[in-house]
Structures are given as structure tokens and as C-alpha cells.
Design an enzyme around this catalytic site. Structure first.
Site, PDB file in Angstrom:
ATOM      1  N   SER A  50       0.938  -1.202  -0.017  1.00 37.52           N
ATOM      2  CA  SER A  50       0.065   0.257   0.015  1.00 37.52           C
ATOM      3  C   SER A  50       0.858   1.304   0.061  1.00 37.52           C
ATOM      4  O   SER A  50       2.232   1.085   0.038  1.00 37.52           O
ATOM      5  CB  SER A  50      -1.044  -0.192   1.225  1.00 37.52           C
ATOM      6  OG  SER A  50      -1.536  -1.119   1.295  1.00 37.52           O
ATOM      7  N   ASP A  82      -0.532  -0.650  -4.231  1.00 37.15           N
ATOM      8  CA  ASP A  82      -1.948  -1.008  -4.222  1.00 37.15           C
ATOM      9  C   ASP A  82      -2.801   0.145  -3.806  1.00 37.15           C
ATOM     10  O   ASP A  82      -2.037   1.091  -2.914  1.00 37.15           O
ATOM     11  CB  ASP A  82      -2.020  -2.232  -3.048  1.00 37.15           C
ATOM     12  CG  ASP A  82      -3.436  -2.775  -3.143  1.00 37.15           C
ATOM     13  OD1 ASP A  82      -3.813  -3.034  -4.131  1.00 37.15           O
ATOM     14  OD2 ASP A  82      -3.879  -3.215  -2.076  1.00 37.15           O
ATOM     15  N   HIS A  83      -3.867   0.354  -4.284  1.00 38.48           N
ATOM     16  CA  HIS A  83      -4.876   1.481  -4.050  1.00 38.48           C
ATOM     17  C   HIS A  83      -3.942   2.760  -3.776  1.00 38.48           C
ATOM     18  O   HIS A  83      -3.980   3.688  -2.910  1.00 38.48           O
ATOM     19  CB  HIS A  83      -5.373   1.276  -2.646  1.00 38.48           C
ATOM     20  CG  HIS A  83      -6.429   0.011  -2.661  1.00 38.48           C
ATOM     21  ND1 HIS A  83      -7.665   0.291  -3.214  1.00 38.48           N
ATOM     22  CD2 HIS A  83      -6.471  -1.211  -2.223  1.00 38.48           C
ATOM     23  CE1 HIS A  83      -8.502  -0.705  -3.165  1.00 38.48           C
ATOM     24  NE2 HIS A  83      -7.565  -1.812  -2.767  1.00 38.48           N
ATOM     25  N   HIS A 215     -10.793  -8.000  -4.455  1.00 36.01           N
ATOM     26  CA  HIS A 215     -10.490  -7.401  -3.483  1.00 36.01           C
ATOM     27  C   HIS A 215     -10.982  -7.846  -2.086  1.00 36.01           C
ATOM     28  O   HIS A 215     -12.137  -8.540  -2.275  1.00 36.01           O
ATOM     29  CB  HIS A 215     -10.512  -5.865  -3.614  1.00 36.01           C
ATOM     30  CG  HIS A 215      -9.533  -5.187  -4.454  1.00 36.01           C
ATOM     31  ND1 HIS A 215      -8.754  -4.441  -3.890  1.00 36.01           N
ATOM     32  CD2 HIS A 215      -9.461  -5.048  -5.487  1.00 36.01           C
ATOM     33  CE1 HIS A 215      -8.088  -3.878  -4.879  1.00 36.01           C
ATOM     34  NE2 HIS A 215      -8.479  -4.306  -5.926  1.00 36.01           N
ATOM     35  N   GLY A 217      -9.777 -10.316   0.454  1.00 33.88           N
ATOM     36  CA  GLY A 217      -9.674 -11.758   0.539  1.00 33.88           C
ATOM     37  C   GLY A 217      -9.710 -12.336   1.969  1.00 33.88           C
ATOM     38  O   GLY A 217     -10.187 -13.231   2.394  1.00 33.88           O
ATOM     39  N   THR A 218      -9.207 -11.277   2.948  1.00 36.97           N
ATOM     40  CA  THR A 218      -9.394 -11.988   4.445  1.00 36.97           C
ATOM     41  C   THR A 218     -10.508 -12.103   4.871  1.00 36.97           C
ATOM     42  O   THR A 218     -11.454 -11.356   4.515  1.00 36.97           O
ATOM     43  CB  THR A 218      -8.603 -10.690   5.229  1.00 36.97           C
ATOM     44  OG1 THR A 218      -7.339 -10.374   4.701  1.00 36.97           O
ATOM     45  CG2 THR A 218      -8.779 -11.030   6.784  1.00 36.97           C
ATOM     46  N   VAL A 238      -4.920 -10.288  -0.536  1.00 37.21           N
ATOM     47  CA  VAL A 238      -5.189 -10.745   0.784  1.00 37.21           C
ATOM     48  C   VAL A 238      -4.221  -9.750   1.560  1.00 37.21           C
ATOM     49  O   VAL A 238      -2.983  -9.596   1.436  1.00 37.21           O
ATOM     50  CB  VAL A 238      -4.700 -12.160   1.208  1.00 37.21           C
ATOM     51  CG1 VAL A 238      -4.642 -12.550   2.717  1.00 37.21           C
ATOM     52  CG2 VAL A 238      -5.255 -13.301   0.533  1.00 37.21           C
ATOM     53  N   THR A 240      -5.094  -8.029   5.193  1.00 40.46           N
ATOM     54  CA  THR A 240      -5.378  -7.731   6.825  1.00 40.46           C
ATOM     55  C   THR A 240      -4.901  -9.192   7.616  1.00 40.46           C
ATOM     56  O   THR A 240      -4.281  -9.211   8.604  1.00 40.46           O
ATOM     57  CB  THR A 240      -7.014  -7.637   7.201  1.00 40.46           C
ATOM     58  OG1 THR A 240      -7.213  -6.517   6.272  1.00 40.46           O
ATOM     59  CG2 THR A 240      -7.266  -7.529   8.565  1.00 40.46           C
TER      60      THR A 240
HETATM   61  P1  13P Z   1      -8.097  -7.492   2.970  1.00 37.45           P
HETATM   62  O1  13P Z   1      -7.400  -6.907   3.972  1.00 37.45           O
HETATM   63  O2  13P Z   1      -9.523  -7.809   3.336  1.00 37.45           O
HETATM   64  O3  13P Z   1      -7.401  -8.868   2.765  1.00 37.45           O
HETATM   65  O4  13P Z   1      -8.029  -7.020   1.500  1.00 37.45           O
HETATM   66  C1  13P Z   1      -7.123  -6.921   0.802  1.00 37.45           C
HETATM   67  C2  13P Z   1      -7.181  -6.197  -0.684  1.00 37.45           C
HETATM   68  O5  13P Z   1      -8.130  -6.177  -0.991  1.00 37.45           O
HETATM   69  C3  13P Z   1      -6.094  -5.155  -0.758  1.00 37.45           C
HETATM   70  O6  13P Z   1      -6.197  -4.391  -1.746  1.00 37.45           O
END
Ligand code: 13P
Length: 291
Positions: A50, A82-83, A215, A217-218, A238, A240
Site C-alpha cells: 500500500s 496497491d490503492h 479485493h 480476501g481476508t 489478501v 489484513t
Molecule cells: P483484505 O485486507 O480484506 O485482505 O483486503 C486486501 C485487499 O483487497 C488489498 O487491496
């Protein structure tokens, strides 16, 4: 052999009906651990950072460690930002050597999302083998700087998805389908599998051109994950769960070994915990032995 963009490995994944695990790391021990786990499973790998850890650790540092690990690994590995809500930071990371970038302009209005996404795509495609992920609709929960309340989350319209992909030229596409960042409050979250299938059909019905990203996955069950892959998910994020694994393993070790002052021993238990999480997801996503 091992430094690749996400698009390359995801095209193969979508054709082969499996998904590449994309794991968010926040430090270098985690980065080594996800690479070791993927090598153990002989699986293609996407390492994600991130924006906050990318800035904290330094994009150049991350890229050089990524290159060192990937060049000697017998599997393809991508380094993904990411993001990022900032076009400028995407461009800086592309220039520094990330091989996939996500510009997340999904909170902007539709035309502005297209404009910003296309700006990143144009820059990355001019550089060469760097692919770009765009998002439409909004994923609820918290992922680094991107915070979306549950009642603000909007699912992706399949018709708009086609228009968005055509007009931006994104290589891989993340439609919001009801999955969420963070920990789910219920065991059976409301995920719109059919919507993902329809978007996949409309974008890739005549042969995969734009692989899809899942997005959040956790916390998704094995059954949910398998169904999401069946419906076209070729990259599965994944984050978190890896943060929990790191913190729980560290806390567990320190609680039981309050008199020990050897940080390397904490690194070992953290690595084991991360490797277990990553290995389990690789098995579920079907990417073992697909390197
Ligand atoms: P989680 O934190 O729910 O696993 O999501 C990860 C994600 O989509 C990162 O872009």
C-alpha cells in the site's frame, strides 16, 4: 525470468482457471516470507505494498529488494502498488521499477476516474512491461488511506465496466462486487458472484483480454474464494490476514519469552506465520505448481 507484470501472469491464470495470490506486505521480513512461501509452492506471486509502507520503507529500497529476490527465484514475481489515490505516486513507482500499479480513483466521479486511470495507463504503457489496475464501484472497509463506509459502497455496473476498460486501456480490472477490506462482520458476507461472472463474460467472453481482480480476501471462506475464481477472479488480494499474522506471532513470542532479547527469533516466528497464511491461500486459489 522472474520479474514480470501482473497482466502477464494473470492472463495465464484466467486461461488456466486459477488465481494468483496478491499479498500485501508492510515490512521486509514479510516480503521475504511471501516469496519463500510462493517458491515452496512453485506458484506465481504478486507482492503488494500500500502507499504508506511504500513511502515509509522507500520505493527504491522496495524495488531493489524485490529485484534481488525475484531475479534469483524460480517463479514469476510482480511488485504491485496497491490503492494509490495519487496519479503522481503511481507514476513515481512505475519509474522506480514497480511492475504493476493500481490507481484507485474509484471515489472520484466516473469521468474523473477515467481521466486519472488513463493518465497512469498512458505513462506505464509508454515505459514498457508495466501493467495497470483500475477499479470501478467502491469496496467498503479500510485499506491504508482508502476508507469507504459500508453504506457508501457501490457495486460495479457491468455495462460501465466495459466502457471503463475500453476508454482507459487498463490491463487488469477490479470491479466492486460486495467484498470488503478488513475483517468481515458476518461469516457469509453478501458477495455478488453473478455480477463478477457477468462482467467477466462481457469483458472476456471471446478470450481473456482483461483479467479480473478480487479485493478483500481476508475472512472469505474457501468456498467463496473458489467460486470467485470460477467466476473469473484471476488476482486475489489478501492484506489484513498478513497483518494479523505478523502482530499475533510477535505478541505470542514476546509473551512467552519475556526475557529473550534476540530479534532474529521474532523474525523466525513471524516468517513461519506468514508462510503458513500464504501457503494456505495458494492451495485454495489453485496456483500451486503454476509457476
Ligand atoms: P483484505 O485486507 O480484506 O485482505 O483486503 C486486501 C485487499 O483487497 C488489498 O487491496
Amino acid at each position: 525470468m522472474s520479474i514480470v507484470s501482473a497482466r502477464e501472469m494473470m492472463l495465464e491464470a484466467a486461461e488456466g482457471k486459477y488465481a494468483v495470490g496478491a499479498f500485501n506486505i508492510t515490512n521486509l521480513i514479510q516480503m521475504e516470507a511471501v516469496v519463500e512461501a510462493a517458491i515452496e509452492k512453485n506458484a506465481p506471486l504478486i507482492i503488494q505494498t500500500s502507499v504508506t509502507p511504500s513511502k515509509f520503507l522507500g520505493k527504491e529500497v522496495l524495488v531493489s529488494i524485490y529485484r534481488t529476490l525475484a531475479e534469483s527465484a524460480p517463479i514469476p514475481i510482480c511488485l504491485h502498488l496497491d490503492h494509490s489515490t495519487s496519479v503522481e505516486y503511481c507514476i513515481e513507482c512505475a519509474d522506480a521499477g514497480y511492475t504493476n500499479l493500481m490507481i484507485d480513483a474509484s471515489k472520484q466521479d466516473y469521468e474523473e476516474n477515467i481521466r486519472q486511470t488513463k493518465q497512469v495507463v498512458d505513462h506505464c504503457h509508454a515505459l514498457g512491461a508495466i501493467s495497470v489496475e483500475g477499479e470501478l464501484g467502491t469496496v467498503s472497509g479500510v485499506e491504508d488511506q482508502v476508507i469507504v463506509a459500508e453504506d457508501e459502497a457501490q457495486l460495479c455496473s457491468p455495462q460501465q465496466a466495459v466502457d471503463f476498460v475500453e476508454r482507459t486501456g487498463v490491463d487488469i480490472f477490479a470491479p466492486a462486487i460486495g467484498t470488503a477490506h478488513g475483517v468481515y462482520k458476518t461469516k457469509n458476507p453478501k458477495v455478488d458472484f453473478e455480477r463478477l461472472g457477468k462482467i467477466n463474460q462481457m469483458l472476456n467472453g471471446n478470450g481473456v483480454k482483461t483479467p479480473l481482480v478480487v479485493h478483500g480476501g481476508t475472512g472469505l471462506s474457501k468456498e467463496y474464494a473458489i467460486k470467485l475464481v470460477e467466476m473469473g477472479g484471476a488476482k486475489f488480494n489478501v492484506s489484513t490476514e498478513l497483518k494479523y499474522a505478523l502482530i499475533n506471532a510477535t505478541y505470542g513470542y514476546i509473551s512467552e519469552n519475556r526475557e529473550q532479547y534476540n530479534p532474529g527469533k521474532i523474525d523466525i516466528v513471524v516468517k513461519d506465520a506468514i508462510r503458513n497464511v500464504v501457503g494456505r491461500w495458494i492451495d485454495i486459489l489453485g496456483s500451486a505448481d503454476k509457476a
